[in-house]
Design a protein around this motif. Structure first.
Motif, mmCIF file in Angstrom:
data_model
loop_
_atom_site.group_PDB
_atom_site.id
_atom_site.type_symbol
_atom_site.label_atom_id
_atom_site.label_comp_id
_atom_site.label_asym_id
_atom_site.label_seq_id
_atom_site.Cartn_x
_atom_site.Cartn_y
_atom_site.Cartn_z
ATOM 1 N N LEU A 76 0.819 -1.220 0.000
ATOM 2 C CA LEU A 76 0.000 0.000 0.000
ATOM 3 C C LEU A 76 0.848 1.264 0.000
ATOM 4 C CD1 LEU A 76 -2.885 -0.972 2.468
ATOM 5 C CD2 LEU A 76 -3.012 -0.758 -0.019
ATOM 6 N N VAL A 77 1.900 1.283 0.823
ATOM 7 C CA VAL A 77 2.701 2.515 0.931
ATOM 8 C C VAL A 77 3.662 2.696 -0.246
ATOM 9 C CG1 VAL A 77 2.549 2.555 3.451
ATOM 10 C CG2 VAL A 77 4.501 1.421 2.349
ATOM 11 N N THR A 78 3.773 1.687 -1.097
ATOM 12 C CA THR A 78 4.597 1.857 -2.304
ATOM 13 C C THR A 78 3.746 2.187 -3.531
ATOM 14 O OG1 THR A 78 4.562 -0.564 -2.630
ATOM 15 C CG2 THR A 78 6.491 0.392 -1.520
ATOM 16 N N ARG A 79 2.427 2.294 -3.338
ATOM 17 C CA ARG A 79 1.550 2.754 -4.413
ATOM 18 C C ARG A 79 1.436 4.283 -4.320
ATOM 19 N NH1 ARG A 79 2.545 -1.360 -7.078
ATOM 20 N NH2 ARG A 79 4.007 -1.655 -5.362
ATOM 21 N N THR A 141 13.416 -1.069 -4.653
ATOM 22 C CA THR A 141 14.743 -1.146 -5.274
ATOM 23 C C THR A 141 14.711 -1.990 -6.557
ATOM 24 O OG1 THR A 141 15.345 -3.024 -3.855
ATOM 25 C CG2 THR A 141 15.965 -0.817 -3.086
ATOM 26 N N LEU A 142 13.567 -2.055 -7.179
ATOM 27 C CA LEU A 142 13.432 -2.840 -8.408
ATOM 28 C C LEU A 142 14.116 -2.120 -9.572
ATOM 29 C CD1 LEU A 142 9.665 -3.826 -8.086
ATOM 30 C CD2 LEU A 142 11.645 -5.262 -7.591
ATOM 31 N N PRO A 143 14.718 -2.870 -10.494
ATOM 32 C CA PRO A 143 15.373 -2.240 -11.654
ATOM 33 C C PRO A 143 14.393 -1.382 -12.450
ATOM 34 C CG PRO A 143 15.948 -4.565 -11.486
ATOM 35 C CD PRO A 143 14.850 -4.332 -10.501
ATOM 36 N N GLY A 144 14.756 -0.116 -12.685
ATOM 37 C CA GLY A 144 13.882 0.792 -13.410
ATOM 38 C C GLY A 144 13.590 0.351 -14.834
ATOM 39 N N THR A 145 14.571 -0.281 -15.467
ATOM 40 C CA THR A 145 14.376 -0.713 -16.861
ATOM 41 C C THR A 145 13.293 -1.780 -16.969
ATOM 42 O OG1 THR A 145 16.200 -2.298 -16.537
ATOM 43 C CG2 THR A 145 16.733 -0.178 -17.567
ATOM 44 N N ILE A 146 13.251 -2.670 -15.978
ATOM 45 C CA ILE A 146 12.236 -3.727 -15.997
ATOM 46 C C ILE A 146 10.850 -3.130 -15.788
ATOM 47 C CG2 ILE A 146 11.390 -5.775 -14.777
ATOM 48 C CD1 ILE A 146 14.244 -6.566 -14.250
ATOM 49 N N MET A 147 10.745 -2.165 -14.864
ATOM 50 C CA MET A 147 9.456 -1.538 -14.618
ATOM 51 C C MET A 147 8.973 -0.765 -15.844
ATOM 52 S SD MET A 147 8.789 -2.696 -11.721
ATOM 53 C CE MET A 147 7.230 -1.820 -11.579
ATOM 54 N N GLN A 159 -1.282 -5.934 -12.596
ATOM 55 C CA GLN A 159 -0.475 -6.925 -13.329
ATOM 56 C C GLN A 159 1.015 -6.727 -13.067
ATOM 57 O OE1 GLN A 159 -1.985 -6.124 -17.287
ATOM 58 N NE2 GLN A 159 -3.195 -8.026 -17.311
ATOM 59 N N ARG A 160 1.464 -5.470 -13.014
ATOM 60 C CA ARG A 160 2.874 -5.208 -12.707
ATOM 61 C C ARG A 160 3.220 -5.682 -11.307
ATOM 62 N NH1 ARG A 160 1.722 -0.169 -15.063
ATOM 63 N NH2 ARG A 160 1.789 0.846 -13.012
ATOM 64 N N LEU A 161 2.302 -5.430 -10.373
ATOM 65 C CA LEU A 161 2.550 -5.854 -8.990
ATOM 66 C C LEU A 161 2.643 -7.367 -8.903
ATOM 67 C CD1 LEU A 161 2.665 -5.347 -5.890
ATOM 68 C CD2 LEU A 161 0.156 -5.442 -5.911
ATOM 69 N N TRP A 162 1.688 -8.065 -9.497
ATOM 70 C CA TRP A 162 1.583 -9.515 -9.343
ATOM 71 C C TRP A 162 2.615 -10.284 -10.178
ATOM 72 C CZ3 TRP A 162 -0.413 -12.353 -5.751
ATOM 73 C CH2 TRP A 162 -0.638 -13.716 -5.971
ATOM 74 N N ARG A 163 2.872 -9.809 -11.391
ATOM 75 C CA ARG A 163 3.738 -10.554 -12.301
ATOM 76 C C ARG A 163 5.194 -10.101 -12.297
ATOM 77 N NH1 ARG A 163 0.072 -10.930 -17.844
ATOM 78 N NH2 ARG A 163 -1.789 -11.907 -16.910
ATOM 79 N N VAL A 164 5.435 -8.868 -11.864
ATOM 80 C CA VAL A 164 6.794 -8.331 -11.936
ATOM 81 C C VAL A 164 7.344 -7.964 -10.562
ATOM 82 C CG1 VAL A 164 8.277 -6.542 -12.917
ATOM 83 C CG2 VAL A 164 6.344 -7.434 -14.255
ATOM 84 N N GLU A 165 6.650 -7.081 -9.848
ATOM 85 C CA GLU A 165 7.199 -6.540 -8.604
ATOM 86 C C GLU A 165 7.350 -7.596 -7.505
ATOM 87 O OE1 GLU A 165 5.699 -2.635 -7.334
ATOM 88 O OE2 GLU A 165 4.560 -2.591 -9.198
ATOM 89 N N LEU A 166 6.276 -8.320 -7.208
ATOM 90 C CA LEU A 166 6.346 -9.308 -6.133
ATOM 91 C C LEU A 166 7.335 -10.442 -6.432
ATOM 92 C CD1 LEU A 166 2.642 -9.534 -4.877
ATOM 93 C CD2 LEU A 166 4.614 -8.519 -3.726
ATOM 94 N N ARG A 239 16.531 -19.875 -4.183
ATOM 95 C CA ARG A 239 15.821 -20.289 -5.397
ATOM 96 C C ARG A 239 15.038 -19.121 -5.997
ATOM 97 N NH1 ARG A 239 12.475 -25.771 -5.056
ATOM 98 N NH2 ARG A 239 14.621 -26.443 -4.675
ATOM 99 N N ALA A 240 14.395 -18.327 -5.113
ATOM 100 C CA ALA A 240 13.647 -17.160 -5.605
ATOM 101 C C ALA A 240 14.586 -16.134 -6.234
ATOM 102 C CB ALA A 240 12.872 -16.525 -4.448
ATOM 103 N N ALA A 241 15.765 -15.962 -5.640
ATOM 104 C CA ALA A 241 16.737 -15.017 -6.198
ATOM 105 C C ALA A 241 17.236 -15.485 -7.561
ATOM 106 C CB ALA A 241 17.917 -14.856 -5.231
ATOM 107 N N LYS A 242 17.414 -16.800 -7.721
ATOM 108 C CA LYS A 242 17.864 -17.342 -8.996
ATOM 109 C C LYS A 242 16.818 -17.125 -10.078
ATOM 110 C CE LYS A 242 19.741 -21.587 -11.024
ATOM 111 N NZ LYS A 242 20.103 -23.012 -10.773
ATOM 112 N N ARG A 243 15.558 -17.336 -9.704
ATOM 113 C CA ARG A 243 14.471 -17.130 -10.664
ATOM 114 C C ARG A 243 14.349 -15.657 -11.058
ATOM 115 N NH1 ARG A 243 9.351 -20.850 -8.577
ATOM 116 N NH2 ARG A 243 10.315 -22.883 -9.021
ATOM 117 N N ALA A 244 14.626 -14.779 -10.064
ATOM 118 C CA ALA A 244 14.529 -13.337 -10.327
ATOM 119 C C ALA A 244 15.732 -12.809 -11.095
ATOM 120 C CB ALA A 244 14.372 -12.579 -9.010
ATOM 121 N N GLY A 245 16.761 -13.647 -11.253
ATOM 122 C CA GLY A 245 17.935 -13.254 -12.010
ATOM 123 C C GLY A 245 18.973 -12.505 -11.198
ATOM 124 N N TYR A 246 18.898 -12.628 -9.845
ATOM 125 C CA TYR A 246 19.882 -11.941 -9.008
ATOM 126 C C TYR A 246 21.135 -12.800 -8.855
ATOM 127 C CZ TYR A 246 16.088 -8.788 -7.724
ATOM 128 O OH TYR A 246 15.064 -7.878 -7.753
#
Length: 246
Positions: A76-79, A141-147, A159-166, A239-246
């Motif tokens: 909520l506070v990041t919206r 701290t999400l990459p600006g280019t991806i957003m 959709q951005r929140l559910w598929r990208v940000e989270l 595992r989550a970091a690997k999937r996120a590409g970190y």
């Protein structure tokens, strides 16, 4: 240490823990030198497996509730519409860190009575801050280019929140959950002072009877659970970091 060695050690620890909880009498000879003559070496006033499951359930309920509230607040506070509520949200989640769990128990018991409820309240408040701050960090701290790419693809805010940000923030969120869960696991032992069924019952019984074996048994079970939960969540985090590409 390699992943295979780590898994082997964790598996061995799990087996020993299960064996001790199911058949503690097998380990009686190990704890016998720690007690006075005639004193019991194994805690038998309550079933150790039952106490352990109750302890884990208390921590799981408190931590799970904290995850729902803390992650929701962080979203909520990041919206755009909720940014002005960030200071208020931080004040709310800091309540648990301002008051020690013992103080929360003392305040909650007159209202809620003895048992699990005061313990759940104390653990819930104590778990909020790490989860909230880690989620907030992950989402801001999400990459600006991806957003920008997500916006360019025509995704809606949800959709951005559910598929990208989270998904990208998930490693940071899991790190906060891991920290809160391990802290709650050890803090839950004080719940036995207000008649909650936790492993603190074993430790308190040892302190009251000057029985070092009881104290050690309660401490070792909590310690083993902390290692297993920490390691399990760390693996999920990796595992989550690997999937996120970190």
């Amino acid at each position: 240490m390699t992943r295979r060695s780590e898994l082997l050690l964790l598996g061995t620890l799990s087996l020993f823990l299960i064996l001790f909880l199911v058949r503690p009498d097998v380990f009686e000879h190990i704890f016998s030198p720690l007690v006075q003559a005639g004193a019991p070496a194994i805690y038998v006033q309550a079933n150790l497996l039952s106490l352990t499951l109750s302890h884990i359930a208390t921590v799981a309920i408190a931590t799970g509730s904290a995850v729902v509230i803390a992650v929701t607040l962080a979203i909520l506070v990041t919206r755009p519409f909720g940014r002005e509520f960030l200071p208020l949200s931080r004040s709310i989640v800091n309540i648990g860190q301002t008051f020690p769990p013992v103080a929360v128990l003392a305040l909650a018991v007159p209202i809620m009575g003895f048992g699990q409820k005061p313990t759940l309240i104390a653990l819930f408040l104590y778990a909020l801050l790490p989860i909230f701050e880690n989620t907030l960090t992950g989402l801001t701290t999400l990459p600006g280019t991806i957003m920008e790419a997500a916006r360019g693809a025509g995704m809606t805010g949800f959709q951005r929140l559910w598929r990208v940000e989270l998904p990208l923030a998930l490693p940071a969120i899991l790190a906060g959950i891991r920290l809160s869960a391990v802290i709650s696991l050890s803090t839950a032992t004080i719940g036995s002072t207000v008649a909650a069924r936790t492993l603190g019952e074993v430790i308190i019984a040892g302190l009251q009877s000057n029985n070092l074996a009881f104290i050690l048994q309660g401490g070792l079970i909590v310690g083993a659970l902390a290692v297993l939960i920490h390691s399990g969540l760390s693996m999920l985090e990796a595992r989550a970091a690997k999937r996120a590409g970190y």
